[in-house]
Design a protein around this motif. Structure first.
Motif, mmCIF file in Angstrom:
data_model
loop_
_atom_site.group_PDB
_atom_site.id
_atom_site.type_symbol
_atom_site.label_atom_id
_atom_site.label_comp_id
_atom_site.label_asym_id
_atom_site.label_seq_id
_atom_site.Cartn_x
_atom_site.Cartn_y
_atom_site.Cartn_z
ATOM 1 N N ALA A 1 0.858 -1.190 0.000
ATOM 2 C CA ALA A 1 0.000 0.000 0.000
ATOM 3 C C ALA A 1 0.889 1.232 0.000
ATOM 4 O O ALA A 1 2.067 1.178 0.361
ATOM 5 N N ASN B 1 -6.214 2.980 -5.680
ATOM 6 C CA ASN B 1 -7.591 2.763 -5.196
ATOM 7 C C ASN B 1 -8.536 2.352 -6.319
ATOM 8 O O ASN B 1 -9.702 2.770 -6.363
ATOM 9 N N LYS B 2 -8.027 1.561 -7.234
ATOM 10 C CA LYS B 2 -8.841 1.014 -8.323
ATOM 11 C C LYS B 2 -8.670 -0.495 -8.345
ATOM 12 O O LYS B 2 -7.700 -1.030 -7.810
ATOM 13 N N TYR C 1 -2.372 -2.482 -9.162
ATOM 14 C CA TYR C 1 -3.491 -1.821 -8.494
ATOM 15 C C TYR C 1 -3.228 -1.810 -6.995
ATOM 16 O O TYR C 1 -3.192 -2.864 -6.351
ATOM 17 N N PRO D 1 -3.829 -0.020 -3.009
ATOM 18 C CA PRO D 1 -4.594 0.869 -2.135
ATOM 19 C C PRO D 1 -3.721 2.043 -1.711
ATOM 20 O O PRO D 1 -2.515 1.889 -1.482
ATOM 21 N N CYS D 2 -4.311 3.207 -1.617
ATOM 22 C CA CYS D 2 -3.549 4.417 -1.311
ATOM 23 C C CYS D 2 -4.324 5.278 -0.317
ATOM 24 O O CYS D 2 -5.517 5.536 -0.499
ATOM 25 N N LEU D 3 -3.636 5.714 0.732
ATOM 26 C CA LEU D 3 -4.208 6.609 1.739
ATOM 27 C C LEU D 3 -3.466 7.943 1.671
ATOM 28 O O LEU D 3 -2.236 7.977 1.612
ATOM 29 N N HIS E 1 -10.560 8.881 0.496
ATOM 30 C CA HIS E 1 -9.328 8.181 0.899
ATOM 31 C C HIS E 1 -8.363 9.105 1.643
ATOM 32 O O HIS E 1 -7.151 9.028 1.453
ATOM 33 N N TYR F 1 -6.593 -0.218 5.081
ATOM 34 C CA TYR F 1 -6.177 -0.199 3.677
ATOM 35 C C TYR F 1 -5.256 -1.369 3.335
ATOM 36 O O TYR F 1 -5.203 -1.790 2.181
#
Length: 420
Positions: A144, A175-176, A245, A247-249, A271, A300
């Motif tokens: 992530a 986040n896709k 792909y 996840p990103c915060l 996000h 995440y």
């Protein structure tokens, strides 16, 4: 004309072209050419001679998950790493304080999360500016991404948008999820394009757009099956095949320098998490304490704690097995793979207590999805059940071979000592 000039020319043409159904075919062709040129540029920069590539960041992969801290210089990444972990990363008031990758370990809810403090990147990092290639290479290896932004500067500098564009350029999709499309190359048979749903984003002739994109990559034989309404960009990603792909915060730091109205506006963005490392807002100064940022990171990363139990004993609630949705998954099979390959080979059934069980205990198979803080007891096959396995004779022979080999080596060592 160089690759950069070609990229600039295509980007200018795309900016001049109006977006409507009539121009979908032309825009699809331009996007395919642009993706191909960007891939060529990255290969050219990483494989070019002359020693211009520079030294990369070689960091061993440790822990249950890996998070990469990405952001512009002087946004507080080093201070954030020192707060989250026991590692002390150099922090100063000037830019580019961190010149290499500094790893640290966050201990949270029984898990070990590797946090990487990376040098600040600038606009144009995807083309190699400011060690951007090395930073992005580490980001591709992370589970992530935590993008750190300066809340006081975000309103004027659009840093979030710039970083998203840089990561999108090198094939990172934030986040896709991967489009539900099957793409398979063939030796003969031409191109076959079909879909199970109406395709409204590819214009009036989706098959023509798809064939033109494939032609740009010199693919003349392939099968494409779309199970969702995809866009041209998604189709290009499927054909290229090297997209990741993640996840990103987005963490907006230094909120103590802006007004409450601006904080509220940033907090409502998708996000996003707002806070202040030095002020202790939404992040505790003690890395052992829980806070909002750690809770978001856990969510995440998709981590799940599983407590194991032996037959006739109490479950071990001290040292859980941490599973990750982004790595091996959170099924009973993933648990067995995480503990021992032999346990997976001799698996019979599992007894599960917890949120994922309909009743306690529930007898489950390898495909059962586990949830956080479930208790699992793995029941292996009996000797009689193992003897009925078709691979049993081979397993017995392998065990006997290892035993005799070990016995022979021990005898040989003993003889060598006696002679010496």
């Amino acid at each position: 004309m160089g690759v950069l000039e070609k990229i600039k020319e295509i980007e200018d043409e795309m900016a001049r072209t109006q977006k409507n159904k009539a121009t979908n075919y032309h825009l699809g062709t331009l996007k395919a050419k642009l993706a191909k040129l960007r891939s060529e540029l990255l290969i050219e920069q990483s494989g070019g001679s002359g020693g211009g590539g520079g030294e990369g960041f070689d960091v061993a992969r440790l822990g249950d998950a890996r998070v990469a801290l990405i952001g512009f210089p002087s946004v507080g990444k080093s201070t954030l790493l020192s707060t989250l972990t026991e590692t002390k990363s150099e922090a100063a008031a000037y830019e580019f304080t961190t010149l290499t990758c500094v790893p640290g370990t966050l201990h949270y809810k029984g898990s070990r999360i590797q946090v990487l403090d990376l040098p600040g990147i600038i606009e144009g990092a995807a083309r190699g500016k400011g060690r951007g290639k090395e930073v992005i290479a580490v980001a591709r290896s992370a589970d992530a991404i935590l993008i750190v932004l300066d809340a006081g500067k975000e309103g004027l500098n659009r840093h979030r948008e710039i970083l998203e564009e840089e990561l999108e350029t090198v094939g990172l999709r934030l986040n896709k999820r991967a489009p539900d499309v099957t793409f398979k190359k063939k030796a003969t048979g031409g191109i076959k394009f079909s879909s199970t749903v109406p395709l409204t984003k590819l214009g009036p002739e989706p098959e023509k757009v798809a064939m033109n994109i494939l032609r740009e990559y010199r693919i003349s034989n392939a099968d494409i099956l779309a199970r969702e309404d995809i866009s041209v960009d998604q189709l290009v990603d499927v054909v290229v095949g090297n997209r990741l792909y993640k996840p990103c915060l987005y963490f907006y730091n230094k909120i103590d320098t802006i007004t409450m109205e601006e904080v509220d506006q940033l907090a409502r963005m998708p996000h996003s998490c707002v806070g202040s490392v030095r002020g202790g807002f939404n992040i505790s100064p003690d890395h052992r304490e829980d806070d909002l940022l750690k809770t978001y990171m856990w969510k995440y990363l998709g981590l799940t704690r599983i407590y194991t139990k032996r037959k006739g004993q109490q479950p071990d609630l001290v040292d859980p097995v941490v599973l990750s949705k982004l790595r091996k998954g959170t099924t009973v099979k993933s648990l067995c793979m995480n503990v021992s390959s032999q346990m997976l080979r001799d698996f019979n059934f599992a007894l599960v207590w917890g949120k994922s069980a309909k009743h306690s205990p529930q007898r489950c198979g390898l495909s059962h999805q586990l949830r956080d803080e479930d208790v699992v007891q793995i029941v292996t096959k009996t000797n009689k059940q193992q003897s009925q396995d078709k691979n049993y004779q081979r397993l017995v022979q392998n065990f006997a071979d290892k035993y005799h080999k070990k016995k022979y080596e021990a005898k040989k060592q003993k003889q060598t000592k006696l002679r010496g």
